[in-house]
Design a protein around this motif. Structure first.
Motif, PDB file in Angstrom:
ATOM      1  N   ARG A  92      -6.874 -35.384  91.045  1.00 34.52           N
ATOM      2  CA  ARG A  92      -7.347 -36.713  91.576  1.00 34.52           C
ATOM      3  C   ARG A  92      -7.857 -37.508  90.422  1.00 34.52           C
ATOM      4  O   ARG A  92      -7.530 -38.724  90.649  1.00 34.52           O
ATOM      5  CB  ARG A  92      -8.348 -36.344  92.590  1.00 34.52           C
ATOM      6  CG  ARG A  92      -7.878 -35.501  93.890  1.00 34.52           C
ATOM      7  CD  ARG A  92      -6.528 -36.006  94.279  1.00 34.52           C
ATOM      8  NE  ARG A  92      -6.482 -35.210  95.445  1.00 34.52           N
ATOM      9  CZ  ARG A  92      -5.693 -33.869  95.680  1.00 34.52           C
ATOM     10  NH1 ARG A  92      -5.364 -33.527  94.541  1.00 34.52           N
ATOM     11  NH2 ARG A  92      -5.419 -33.274  96.785  1.00 34.52           N
ATOM     12  N   LEU A  93      -8.496 -37.063  89.621  1.00 32.97           N
ATOM     13  CA  LEU A  93      -8.916 -37.929  88.449  1.00 32.97           C
ATOM     14  C   LEU A  93      -7.735 -38.423  87.586  1.00 32.97           C
ATOM     15  O   LEU A  93      -7.597 -39.649  87.312  1.00 32.97           O
ATOM     16  CB  LEU A  93      -9.910 -37.238  87.410  1.00 32.97           C
ATOM     17  CG  LEU A  93     -10.455 -37.974  86.279  1.00 32.97           C
ATOM     18  CD1 LEU A  93     -11.397 -39.157  86.916  1.00 32.97           C
ATOM     19  CD2 LEU A  93     -11.539 -37.365  85.510  1.00 32.97           C
ATOM     20  N   LEU A  94      -6.770 -37.425  87.117  1.00 35.92           N
ATOM     21  CA  LEU A  94      -5.520 -37.898  86.660  1.00 35.92           C
ATOM     22  C   LEU A  94      -4.721 -38.940  87.396  1.00 35.92           C
ATOM     23  O   LEU A  94      -4.177 -39.846  86.846  1.00 35.92           O
ATOM     24  CB  LEU A  94      -4.803 -36.646  86.376  1.00 35.92           C
ATOM     25  CG  LEU A  94      -5.470 -35.760  85.008  1.00 35.92           C
ATOM     26  CD1 LEU A  94      -4.544 -34.672  84.908  1.00 35.92           C
ATOM     27  CD2 LEU A  94      -5.158 -36.656  83.791  1.00 35.92           C
ATOM     28  N   SER A  95      -4.636 -38.471  88.694  1.00 33.51           N
ATOM     29  CA  SER A  95      -3.919 -39.634  89.650  1.00 33.51           C
ATOM     30  C   SER A  95      -4.694 -41.012  89.444  1.00 33.51           C
ATOM     31  O   SER A  95      -4.003 -42.009  89.441  1.00 33.51           O
ATOM     32  CB  SER A  95      -3.974 -39.042  91.012  1.00 33.51           C
ATOM     33  OG  SER A  95      -3.178 -37.738  90.959  1.00 33.51           O
ATOM     34  N   LEU A  96      -5.926 -40.924  89.616  1.00 29.34           N
ATOM     35  CA  LEU A  96      -6.714 -42.080  89.579  1.00 29.34           C
ATOM     36  C   LEU A  96      -6.307 -43.040  88.273  1.00 29.34           C
ATOM     37  O   LEU A  96      -5.986 -44.386  88.185  1.00 29.34           O
ATOM     38  CB  LEU A  96      -8.109 -42.098  89.889  1.00 29.34           C
ATOM     39  CG  LEU A  96      -9.098 -43.123  89.659  1.00 29.34           C
ATOM     40  CD1 LEU A  96      -8.727 -44.324  90.777  1.00 29.34           C
ATOM     41  CD2 LEU A  96     -10.622 -42.902  89.513  1.00 29.34           C
ATOM     42  N   LEU A  97      -6.338 -42.179  87.212  1.00 30.48           N
ATOM     43  CA  LEU A  97      -6.383 -42.955  86.128  1.00 30.48           C
ATOM     44  C   LEU A  97      -4.681 -43.483  85.725  1.00 30.48           C
ATOM     45  O   LEU A  97      -4.666 -44.600  85.296  1.00 30.48           O
ATOM     46  CB  LEU A  97      -6.492 -42.102  84.761  1.00 30.48           C
ATOM     47  CG  LEU A  97      -8.142 -41.659  84.815  1.00 30.48           C
ATOM     48  CD1 LEU A  97      -8.508 -40.421  83.818  1.00 30.48           C
ATOM     49  CD2 LEU A  97      -8.916 -42.874  84.319  1.00 30.48           C
ATOM     50  N   CYS A  98      -3.707 -42.577  86.042  1.00 35.08           N
ATOM     51  CA  CYS A  98      -2.517 -42.924  85.880  1.00 35.08           C
ATOM     52  C   CYS A  98      -1.877 -44.191  86.935  1.00 35.08           C
ATOM     53  O   CYS A  98      -1.116 -44.883  86.395  1.00 35.08           O
ATOM     54  CB  CYS A  98      -1.612 -41.630  86.236  1.00 35.08           C
ATOM     55  SG  CYS A  98      -1.711 -40.424  85.059  1.00 35.08           S
ATOM     56  N   ILE A  99      -2.383 -44.188  88.104  1.00 40.67           N
ATOM     57  CA  ILE A  99      -1.930 -45.034  89.043  1.00 40.67           C
ATOM     58  C   ILE A  99      -2.636 -46.434  88.693  1.00 40.67           C
ATOM     59  O   ILE A  99      -2.069 -47.639  88.728  1.00 40.67           O
ATOM     60  CB  ILE A  99      -2.548 -44.643  90.647  1.00 40.67           C
ATOM     61  CG1 ILE A  99      -1.529 -43.458  90.879  1.00 40.67           C
ATOM     62  CG2 ILE A  99      -2.236 -45.729  91.476  1.00 40.67           C
ATOM     63  CD1 ILE A  99      -1.991 -42.709  92.134  1.00 40.67           C
ATOM     64  N   VAL A 100      -4.230 -46.572  88.354  1.00 38.90           N
ATOM     65  CA  VAL A 100      -4.779 -47.703  88.288  1.00 38.90           C
ATOM     66  C   VAL A 100      -4.686 -48.283  86.730  1.00 38.90           C
ATOM     67  O   VAL A 100      -4.505 -49.648  86.682  1.00 38.90           O
ATOM     68  CB  VAL A 100      -6.206 -47.289  88.639  1.00 38.90           C
ATOM     69  CG1 VAL A 100      -7.319 -48.767  88.096  1.00 38.90           C
ATOM     70  CG2 VAL A 100      -6.477 -47.098  90.022  1.00 38.90           C
ATOM     71  N   SER A 101      -4.598 -47.434  85.707  1.00 35.40           N
ATOM     72  CA  SER A 101      -4.546 -47.967  84.503  1.00 35.40           C
ATOM     73  C   SER A 101      -3.524 -48.984  84.282  1.00 35.40           C
ATOM     74  O   SER A 101      -3.697 -49.892  83.471  1.00 35.40           O
ATOM     75  CB  SER A 101      -4.446 -46.725  83.586  1.00 35.40           C
ATOM     76  OG  SER A 101      -5.656 -46.022  83.268  1.00 35.40           O
ATOM     77  N   PRO A 102      -2.365 -48.821  84.552  1.00 38.86           N
ATOM     78  CA  PRO A 102      -0.856 -49.573  84.093  1.00 38.86           C
ATOM     79  C   PRO A 102      -1.256 -50.929  85.018  1.00 38.86           C
ATOM     80  O   PRO A 102      -0.868 -51.969  84.598  1.00 38.86           O
ATOM     81  CB  PRO A 102       0.102 -48.831  84.560  1.00 38.86           C
ATOM     82  CG  PRO A 102      -0.298 -47.900  85.570  1.00 38.86           C
ATOM     83  CD  PRO A 102      -1.540 -47.340  85.051  1.00 38.86           C
ATOM     84  N   TYR A 124       4.032 -50.776  89.242  1.00 41.54           N
ATOM     85  CA  TYR A 124       3.338 -49.995  88.055  1.00 41.54           C
ATOM     86  C   TYR A 124       2.353 -48.948  88.682  1.00 41.54           C
ATOM     87  O   TYR A 124       2.452 -47.926  87.868  1.00 41.54           O
ATOM     88  CB  TYR A 124       2.455 -51.035  87.392  1.00 41.54           C
ATOM     89  CG  TYR A 124       3.291 -52.060  86.311  1.00 41.54           C
ATOM     90  CD1 TYR A 124       2.933 -51.862  85.022  1.00 41.54           C
ATOM     91  CD2 TYR A 124       3.740 -53.015  87.211  1.00 41.54           C
ATOM     92  CE1 TYR A 124       3.477 -52.812  84.268  1.00 41.54           C
ATOM     93  CE2 TYR A 124       4.548 -53.898  86.255  1.00 41.54           C
ATOM     94  CZ  TYR A 124       4.550 -53.966  84.687  1.00 41.54           C
ATOM     95  OH  TYR A 124       4.891 -54.648  84.073  1.00 41.54           O
ATOM     96  N   ALA A 125       1.960 -49.167  89.795  1.00 39.30           N
ATOM     97  CA  ALA A 125       1.224 -48.034  90.557  1.00 39.30           C
ATOM     98  C   ALA A 125       2.107 -46.856  90.965  1.00 39.30           C
ATOM     99  O   ALA A 125       1.740 -45.789  90.638  1.00 39.30           O
ATOM    100  CB  ALA A 125       0.186 -48.643  91.740  1.00 39.30           C
ATOM    101  N   ILE A 126       3.194 -47.077  91.106  1.00 38.16           N
ATOM    102  CA  ILE A 126       4.370 -46.185  91.615  1.00 38.16           C
ATOM    103  C   ILE A 126       4.587 -45.516  90.441  1.00 38.16           C
ATOM    104  O   ILE A 126       4.723 -44.242  90.482  1.00 38.16           O
ATOM    105  CB  ILE A 126       5.399 -46.755  92.330  1.00 38.16           C
ATOM    106  CG1 ILE A 126       4.809 -47.495  93.648  1.00 38.16           C
ATOM    107  CG2 ILE A 126       6.582 -45.705  92.560  1.00 38.16           C
ATOM    108  CD1 ILE A 126       4.251 -46.646  94.949  1.00 38.16           C
TER     109      ILE A 126
END
Length: 499
Positions: free
Chosen positions: A162-172, A182-184
């Motif tokens: 879930r932390l990786l998902s948060l970082l990958c979705i929100v960062s871009p 970008y979130a997708i």
């Protein structure tokens, strides 16, 4: 201290604790993700993003066909080596289902966009379409690790992914001021990483174990799992009924009040879900080995008592302070939501009874499906008559809650007859009433004190002081009611410190 040392404790209480902590971290990170994206996207983009998630979670029930739930039923009945074979076979089916799901999203994205009145959704679903192929094979990990008493890895897996998902979705989105696409794309990257991590975690119980043919066929697995999928679809229909009728007949403002208030406590759901995940494989093994009924009823009673002692005080507290809670969460505009909140909370007194694990362990998934289909038909047909006769959104909410309670009662009656255990053993009314009465008396004392001394406080201070006083009064009065909260809470913290 490392994760291996934490995994040593095999007690059901500690296993449930780790699963609950994993659920809590998932919930917190999901809320954080939603909070960030809702601030950076405009309403149209954020709405499209949420619609994509809505389509995915709705269709997920259909394409998984209940397969993630089969692990907790079958694995306890086979050897470790055979379990490895079962997991690989189910994972292959989930991989195929994920492929079909991805193709479906890509081909029918245009039709789905038209159905939901959002042409932009077609583009978003096409970009999102690889995600099911990547994520469906990861499902069911909780059932695997809970079967082999390695729930600490569930907590670790949930937090990491879930932390990786948060970082990958929100960062871009943050770095490039991107739109929802970008979130997708971040979702896709996170899904690839989750697939790799899930593959590693699925193999943890089988290190050094050679796979052995189990003889369990896909047809037999689907016979068990498909009724669970049908029940889940019926469950969606049940939840959609009251939302439709209130939205259709009482307008958007009343629907907003209903949507905010007619919810269950997240902590209660986490506790019951954790307990269900832990006891399901234990029940399955007991029933398969034809264990003494006293052993089954003892585990049931212990699980129910611990759940009730943790959940009932919370439920009673939030019912009594419902007005303050709604104002704190949604502002004074939604104080009227407290009525729906109170109605919804009453179902938690019954939902604390986690009947599903015992029912599933008996293999009665077809009964479970038929029950939910019946309740779904009732929700839509009788729900309409409730609207016509009473012309009240409160009546609709009460009817919905009564149906939820009916599912529990009917399931317990069926289960008690199926295994020959008395109904009152599965539903110890006197014990539950005692816990509820103790909680109610404690919260009334606190309410009287606060109402006379601290009425002028703002909502957050009021609720904070109320909760602290409530816990204090609860523990002080517990000897009178002979409820030993410490005997349940202490082993949790002691075990964690000892680890």
């Amino acid at each position: 201290m490392n994760i291996k040392s934490l995994a040593i404790n095999k007690s059901n209480t500690h296993q449930a604790l780790w699963i609950a902590l994993g659920g809590l971290s998932s919930f917190a990170l999901s809320i954080l993700s939603a909070a960030i994206l809702s601030r950076y996207f405009d309403k149209s983009e954020y709405g499209t993003y949420r619609q994509i998630l809505y389509v995915y979670t709705t269709l997920l029930v259909v394409f998984t066909a209940g397969l993630p739930r089969v692990y907790a039923y079958y694995l306890p009945r086979y050897t470790l080596a055979q379990g490895k074979d079962i997991i690989w076979n189910v994972t292959k089916v989930l991989l195929l289902a994920g492929l079909l799901f991805s193709i479906f999203l890509y081909i029918f994205s245009g039709l789905i966009g038209e159905a939901l009145g959002n042409p932009e959704l077609s583009k978003g679903l096409k970009c999102f379409s690889p995600v099911p192929l990547l994520l469906l094979p990861t499902l069911g990990l909780e059932g695997i690790l809970s079967t082999y008493k390695k729930a600490v890895y569930i907590a670790a897996y949930n937090f990491i992914t879930r932390l990786l998902s948060l970082l990958c979705i929100v960062s871009p989105v943050l770095l490039f001021s991107g739109n929802y696409l970008y979130a997708i794309f971040g979702w896709i990257v996170a899904s690839v990483l989750t697939l790799v991590i899930a593959y590693f975690f699925k193999g943890i119980p089988f290190k050094g174990i050679e796979s052995e043919k189990s003889g369990l066929g896909i047809k037999e697995i689907l016979t068990y799992s498909i009724p669970l999928s049908i029940a889940s679809i019926a469950g969606i229909a049940i939840k959609a009924a009251d939302q439709f009728y209130i939205s259709r007949y009482f307008g958007s403002e009343i629907f907003a009040e209903f949507a905010n208030g007619f919810i269950e406590l997240p902590f209660a759901i986490m506790i019951t879900s954790a307990v269900a995940t832990v006891v399901m494989p234990v029940f399955s093994k007991m029933i398969h080995e034809k264990s003494d009924l006293n052993m089954i009823s003892s585990l049931w009673y212990s699980s129910l008592q611990k759940s009730a002692v943790l959940i009932y005080p919370l439920v009673v507290f939030f019912i009594v302070f419902a007005n303050k809670v709604m104002v704190l969460l949604y502002s004074s505009k939604y104080e009227a939501s407290s009525v729906f909140f109170i109605i919804s909370m009453t179902s938690s007194f019954f939902n604390v009874i986690v009947f599903a694990p015992l029912l599933f362990a008996l293999g009665e998934t077809k009964f479970y499906a038929r029950l939910h289909i019946g309740i779904a038909l009732s929700a839509w047909i009788l729900g309409y008559f409730v609207v016509v006769l009473f012309n009240s959104p409160i009546a609709v909410a009460i009817f919905s809650t009564l149906q939820s309670i009916m599912v529990v009662i009917v399931s317990l009656v069926f289960t008690s007859r199926r295994i020959g255990i008395k109904f009152l053993t599965l539903f110890p009314i006197s014990k539950l009433l005692k816990i509820g009465l103790h909680s109610f008396l404690s919260v009334v004392i606190v309410y009287v004190i606060l109402d006379s001394l601290f009425e002028a406080l703002n909502s957050i201070m009021y609720i904070s002081i109320a909760l602290i006083l409530y816990l204090l009064v609860l523990f002080l009065l517990s000897p009178i009611f002979r409820i030993d909260y410490l005997s349940i809470i202490k082993p949790i913290f002691y075990g964690a410190l000892k680890s």
